[in-house]
Design a protein around this motif. Structure first.
Motif, PDB file in Angstrom:
ATOM      1  N   PRO A  72      51.493 -19.927 -28.255  1.00 22.62           N
ATOM      2  CA  PRO A  72      52.552 -19.049 -27.712  1.00 22.62           C
ATOM      3  C   PRO A  72      52.101 -17.597 -27.414  1.00 22.62           C
ATOM      4  O   PRO A  72      52.439 -16.924 -26.538  1.00 22.62           O
ATOM      5  N   ASP A  73      51.032 -17.175 -28.129  1.00 19.72           N
ATOM      6  CA  ASP A  73      50.687 -15.552 -27.864  1.00 19.72           C
ATOM      7  C   ASP A  73      49.851 -15.489 -26.577  1.00 19.72           C
ATOM      8  O   ASP A  73      49.965 -14.598 -25.710  1.00 19.72           O
ATOM      9  N   GLU A  74      49.012 -16.548 -26.316  1.00 17.39           N
ATOM     10  CA  GLU A  74      48.374 -16.646 -25.038  1.00 17.39           C
ATOM     11  C   GLU A  74      49.362 -16.915 -23.917  1.00 17.39           C
ATOM     12  O   GLU A  74      49.229 -16.431 -22.600  1.00 17.39           O
ATOM     13  N   TRP A  75      50.379 -17.690 -23.925  1.00 14.39           N
ATOM     14  CA  TRP A  75      51.330 -17.876 -23.017  1.00 14.39           C
ATOM     15  C   TRP A  75      52.121 -16.664 -22.703  1.00 14.39           C
ATOM     16  O   TRP A  75      52.493 -16.216 -21.439  1.00 14.39           O
ATOM     17  N   ARG A  76      52.477 -15.715 -23.628  1.00  9.88           N
ATOM     18  CA  ARG A  76      53.050 -14.398 -23.473  1.00  9.88           C
ATOM     19  C   ARG A  76      52.067 -13.513 -22.566  1.00  9.88           C
ATOM     20  O   ARG A  76      52.457 -12.812 -21.761  1.00  9.88           O
ATOM     21  N   ASP A 100      51.804 -26.578 -27.716  1.00  7.92           N
ATOM     22  CA  ASP A 100      50.525 -25.650 -28.420  1.00  7.92           C
ATOM     23  C   ASP A 100      49.792 -26.869 -29.168  1.00  7.92           C
ATOM     24  O   ASP A 100      50.193 -27.724 -30.053  1.00  7.92           O
ATOM     25  N   MET A 101      48.415 -26.942 -28.786  1.00  8.36           N
ATOM     26  CA  MET A 101      47.495 -27.717 -29.377  1.00  8.36           C
ATOM     27  C   MET A 101      47.282 -27.781 -31.137  1.00  8.36           C
ATOM     28  O   MET A 101      47.077 -28.600 -31.634  1.00  8.36           O
ATOM     29  N   THR A 102      47.571 -26.415 -31.196  1.00  5.91           N
ATOM     30  CA  THR A 102      47.303 -26.167 -32.694  1.00  5.91           C
ATOM     31  C   THR A 102      48.510 -26.290 -33.321  1.00  5.91           C
ATOM     32  O   THR A 102      48.922 -25.614 -34.199  1.00  5.91           O
ATOM     33  N   ASN A 103      49.348 -27.393 -33.122  1.00  7.43           N
ATOM     34  CA  ASN A 103      50.492 -27.755 -33.948  1.00  7.43           C
ATOM     35  C   ASN A 103      50.485 -27.731 -35.399  1.00  7.43           C
ATOM     36  O   ASN A 103      49.458 -28.048 -36.067  1.00  7.43           O
ATOM     37  N   ASP A 161      54.709 -18.865 -14.642  1.00  5.76           N
ATOM     38  CA  ASP A 161      56.014 -18.396 -15.037  1.00  5.76           C
ATOM     39  C   ASP A 161      55.724 -17.360 -16.255  1.00  5.76           C
ATOM     40  O   ASP A 161      54.895 -17.828 -17.317  1.00  5.76           O
ATOM     41  N   PRO A 162      56.232 -16.349 -16.072  1.00  3.90           N
ATOM     42  CA  PRO A 162      56.330 -15.369 -17.435  1.00  3.90           C
ATOM     43  C   PRO A 162      56.750 -16.221 -18.497  1.00  3.90           C
ATOM     44  O   PRO A 162      57.851 -16.999 -18.145  1.00  3.90           O
ATOM     45  N   CYS A 163      56.589 -15.964 -19.573  1.00  2.00           N
ATOM     46  CA  CYS A 163      56.951 -16.330 -20.918  1.00  2.00           C
ATOM     47  C   CYS A 163      57.156 -15.311 -22.187  1.00  2.00           C
ATOM     48  O   CYS A 163      56.486 -15.202 -23.094  1.00  2.00           O
ATOM     49  N   PRO A 164      57.971 -14.303 -21.808  1.00  2.00           N
ATOM     50  CA  PRO A 164      57.960 -13.294 -22.810  1.00  2.00           C
ATOM     51  C   PRO A 164      58.714 -13.794 -23.987  1.00  2.00           C
ATOM     52  O   PRO A 164      58.282 -12.957 -25.083  1.00  2.00           O
ATOM     53  N   ARG A 165      59.269 -14.699 -24.266  1.00  2.00           N
ATOM     54  CA  ARG A 165      59.786 -15.236 -25.498  1.00  2.00           C
ATOM     55  C   ARG A 165      59.132 -16.492 -25.939  1.00  2.00           C
ATOM     56  O   ARG A 165      60.076 -17.256 -26.731  1.00  2.00           O
ATOM     57  N   CYS A 166      58.060 -16.702 -25.665  1.00  2.00           N
ATOM     58  CA  CYS A 166      57.235 -18.028 -26.191  1.00  2.00           C
ATOM     59  C   CYS A 166      57.085 -17.737 -27.691  1.00  2.00           C
ATOM     60  O   CYS A 166      56.685 -16.720 -27.924  1.00  2.00           O
TER      61      CYS A 166
END
Length: 148
Positions: free
Chosen positions: A52-56, A68-71, A143-148
């Motif tokens: 999620p941090d990378e998506w943001r 997230d692969m690191t489930n 696509d932005p992902c500010p709340r990931c």
């Protein structure tokens, strides 16, 4: 052939064996533009396997699912999430994208071992590397992902 040459050849073969045994089983790959075109045409489910941090930080490839692969439940949790995303059909084509292709290659290997049959690695990833410039540098939609 002399005994020394034969021994040398056998020794060399045994020294190379671990290198080959440890080499990852490389599966099929796609470039970022090919993955985008196939996902857009409905021929491929694109999955971003980063955190999620990378998506943001970078956004997510347009149309990609975020798994997230690191489930928290490890590989089995990751496999279950992908299987659910594919409606239980492990034979549907899926493209995996990560930061630069390494994590997506690992995820590809995990899914293939779990019985998924059509798993592609978007090897240049979002940021690019030796495999290509990457999704973002190619100016493919994000696509932005500010709340990931």
């Amino acid at each position: 052939m002399s005994m020394y040459r034969l021994s040398g050849a056998v020794l060399a073969a045994f020294m190379l064996l671990p290198i080959q045994a440890c080499s990852p089983d490389r599966g099929p790959t796609l470039s970022a533009p090919d993955a985008y075109a196939q996902a857009r045409a409905g021929k491929l489910t694109l999955i971003d396997v980063r955190t999620p941090d990378e998506w943001r930080k970078t956004g997510v490839a347009q149309g990609a699912l975020r798994i997230d692969m690191t489930n928290a439940q490890g590989e089995s949790g990751f496999i279950r999430q992908v299987e659910t995303a594919l409606g239980g059909n492990r034979h549907l084509p899926v493209g995996l994208i990560g930061l630069a292709g390494n994590r997506s290659a690992n995820a590809q290997n995990v899914l293939r071992k779990a019985g998924f049959t059509r798993v592609y690695n978007v090897k240049e990833g979002m940021l690019g590397g030796s495999a290509g410039p990457g999704w973002i540098a190619r100016k493919l939609p994000v696509d932005p992902c500010p709340r990931c």
